[in-house]
Enzyme design. Structure first.
Site, PDB file in Angstrom:
ATOM      1  N   TYR A 221      -9.358 -12.677 -46.105  1.00 19.02           N
ATOM      2  CA  TYR A 221      -8.653 -11.404 -45.935  1.00 19.02           C
ATOM      3  C   TYR A 221      -9.566 -10.217 -46.188  1.00 19.02           C
ATOM      4  O   TYR A 221     -10.313 -10.192 -47.152  1.00 19.02           O
ATOM      5  CB  TYR A 221      -7.457 -11.336 -46.897  1.00 19.02           C
TER       6      TYR A 221
ATOM      7  N   HIS B 194       0.834  -1.220   0.000  1.00 23.32           N
ATOM      8  CA  HIS B 194       0.000   0.000   0.000  1.00 23.32           C
ATOM      9  C   HIS B 194       0.863   1.263   0.000  1.00 23.32           C
ATOM     10  O   HIS B 194       0.431   2.309   0.508  1.00 23.32           O
ATOM     11  CB  HIS B 194      -0.941   0.031   1.205  1.00 23.32           C
TER      12      HIS B 194
ATOM     13  N   ASN C  20      16.555  14.932 -12.566  1.00 30.15           N
ATOM     14  CA  ASN C  20      15.254  14.350 -12.909  1.00 30.15           C
ATOM     15  C   ASN C  20      15.395  12.954 -13.520  1.00 30.15           C
ATOM     16  O   ASN C  20      16.181  12.759 -14.444  1.00 30.15           O
ATOM     17  CB  ASN C  20      14.522  15.263 -13.883  1.00 30.15           C
TER      18      ASN C  20
ATOM     19  N   SER D 147      17.414  20.481 -14.631  1.00 29.69           N
ATOM     20  CA  SER D 147      16.331  21.426 -14.893  1.00 29.69           C
ATOM     21  C   SER D 147      16.905  22.687 -15.529  1.00 29.69           C
ATOM     22  O   SER D 147      18.045  23.057 -15.265  1.00 29.69           O
ATOM     23  CB  SER D 147      15.643  21.780 -13.579  1.00 29.69           C
TER      24      SER D 147
ATOM     25  N   LYS E 154       0.000  -3.796 -38.774  1.00 25.03           N
ATOM     26  CA  LYS E 154       1.439  -3.544 -38.720  1.00 25.03           C
ATOM     27  C   LYS E 154       1.903  -2.242 -38.082  1.00 25.03           C
ATOM     28  O   LYS E 154       2.772  -2.288 -37.212  1.00 25.03           O
ATOM     29  CB  LYS E 154       2.031  -3.674 -40.120  1.00 25.03           C
TER      30      LYS E 154
END
Ligand code: ARG
Length: 501
Positions: free
Chosen positions: A318, A157, A286, A278, A326
């Site tokens: 088809y 948790h 970061n 930054s 794709k």
């Protein structure tokens, strides 16, 4: 204008518009299929010759032209020829003449052709992905003995739960990743059959040798049913599912790293190569790679939804909807592969601050379970009762702004509840290392348990590697045999005198 330039132009009196061409063409995505399309053409033509379906004298020149394409640095696909299949056929006809090259597409359709190309391509991608995933697992399993007792808080948790070790964390992720490898292998098992010879949908009256082509294309078996062979895209959906699950696994590790590398946790430090600064805040480091790993999982999840939606109402036989299998799948493959690779590098350079991990575990009550267990084991208290007692003690300590580290106070609180446990005993009992070492159940945090798991995982990695080597060798051997047969055929049979158109 009669559509004379088109390979399908016979029944048409005018050509498609450029807008329609742009909307329908697949040459951009088909670039990845070229080598497989050409290999397939070679094998198909060798089979047609062997079965005496096409004249013996056209086989050599056609495969010679195809070998040239196979050897070429690049085959440029012309968009006006729609897709890879028409492009390659057109190139062969241009090289050999219609009287020769015009025989190549006998007994075949683009429907079995594209299904075969796609399975061949996806097979190769499974190899790359399994390879990359195993490399990451290697990095996770490559840790020093000291990691068995390098302490981190374990969370449930998102709340501190029980102490664990770096080795325990590393093996957990390796264990999850091994199932992702297993899923790719499952996909492979169902990819590994050859649709070639199914024709448009119904088979053909030509006496094809489907076993011959399946074998030379390195497939395990022939796909038995022609309509199924040309219509099936469940393997594509299944592949996308494996990619989505795999990317999701990586995103969970990324989330841990993002959170734990933050200053409030300071549990781990990402290598400088995998973080950025930054533009305004000088203090920032970061975790952008980990953030992108988290974010990009969305692409793979999106692809799965796209493919399920694309295929869901397509009747058998088809339909052009299936051509949409794709573009996003390519993107999903690329995303997962590049993510696996970047995570491998990031994991290699990841450092845990385990002194900090141990501190946190002393202070965040993660050994409260040990105290409850102690009352059960040494004071014959029922667990439900000891759970209540320790819960009260934790509540009291928090109210007094103390922790379990204050063993004198813990001892006093226990005495108030009728249980004598000396502070020196508590000092050992509540030590995070004691907890980590003591969880000796199979799969637990104890160094002995983690060592056993690590051993099992390493064995699984070795088994996957031998599978990979075996399947790769089968495909490579088939390709080499195809090329050797093609070269022999190209050399033995002279260019026919029927001339070139
Ligand atoms: N470009 C098509 C695809 O990617 C190839 C096969 C098309 N067949 C057809 N009859 N239009 O699926």
């Amino acid at each position: 204008v009669k559509v004379t330039g088109k390979l399908w132009g016979g029944r048409f009196s005018s050509d498609i518009t450029s807008e329609v061409l742009a909307y329908t063409l697949t040459t951009d995505v088909d670039v990845r299929l070229v080598e497989f399309d050409v290999w397939q053409d070679i094998v198909h033509v060798l089979m047609l010759g062997k079965q005496q379906i096409i004249p013996a004298e056209v086989v050599g020149p056609i495969v010679a032209a195809l070998l040239d394409l196979l050897d070429a640095d690049e085959v440029v696909l012309r968009p006006e020829l729609e897709d890879v299949h028409f492009n390659v056929e057109q190139l062969v006809i241009e090289a050999t003449g219609l009287a020769v090259g015009g025989h190549m597409h006998t007994g075949r359709s683009r429907n079995d052709q594209v299904a075969t190309d796609l399975r061949m391509y996806l097979r190769a991608e499974v190899f790359e992905l399994v390879d990359a995933a195993l490399a990451l697992i290697d990095v996770l399993l490559d840790f020093p003995e000291s990691d068995y007792l390098a302490i981190l808080p374990g969370y449930t948790h998102s709340q501190p739960a029980q102490p664990v070790s770096v080795a325990f964390w590393r093996t957990a992720h390796a264990s999850m990743l091994l199932r992702d490898v297993g899923r790719l292998r499952d996909v492979f098992a169902r990819l590994d059959e050859c649709p070639l010879g199914a024709g448009a949908l119904a088979g053909t009256s030509f006496d094809l040798d489907r076993a011959f082509t399946a074998d030379l294309l390195g497939f395990d078996r022939v796909m038995a049913h022609a309509l199924d062979a040309t219509s099936a895209r469940d393997h594509v959906v299944e592949f996308a599912s494996a990619l989505a699950i795999g990317a999701t696994t990586l995103s969970r590790m990324a989330e841990e790293i993002v959170v734990w590398s933050g200053h409030e946790y300071r549990l781990c430090e990402i290598g400088d190569e995998y973080a950025t600064g930054s533009s305004i805040m000088p203090q920032k480091k970061n975790p952008v790679v980990a953030e992108l790993v988290r974010g990009r999982a969305g692409r793979c999840a999106g692809t799965l939804v796209q493919l399920l939606t694309m295929v869901k109402s397509v009747t058998l036989g088809y339909s052009c909807d299936l051509q949409e299998d794709k573009p996003y799948l390519w993107q999903s493959i690329d995303t997962y592969l590049s993510t696996l690779r970047v995570v491998t590098g990031q994991t290699r350079g990841l450092r845990f601050d385990t002194a900090r991990g141990e501190q946190l575990c002393w202070n965040n009550f993660t050994t409260a379970t040990e105290l409850a267990n102690h009352l059960v084991a040494e004071h014959e208290v029922p667990f439900r009762e000891s759970h209540r007692i320790v819960g009260e003690i934790v509540g009291a300590l928090i109210a007094e702004d103390r922790t379990l580290r204050d063993t004198d106070r813990v001892s006093a609180l226990l005495a108030e509840r009728g249980h004598a446990v000396a502070p020196e005993v508590l000092l050992v009992l509540l030590d995070p290392r004691t907890a980590v070492t003591g969880y000796t159940s199979a799969g637990g945090t104890a160094p002995t348990s983690v060592t056993a798991v690590r051993h099992t995982l390493a064995g699984a990695v070795a088994e996957h590697r031998s599978w990979l080597a075996d399947r790769r060798a089968r495909v490579d051997t088939a390709r080499a045999r195809s090329v050797a047969l093609a070269r022999a055929s190209a050399a033995a049979i002279p260019v026919p005198t029927t001339g070139r158109t």
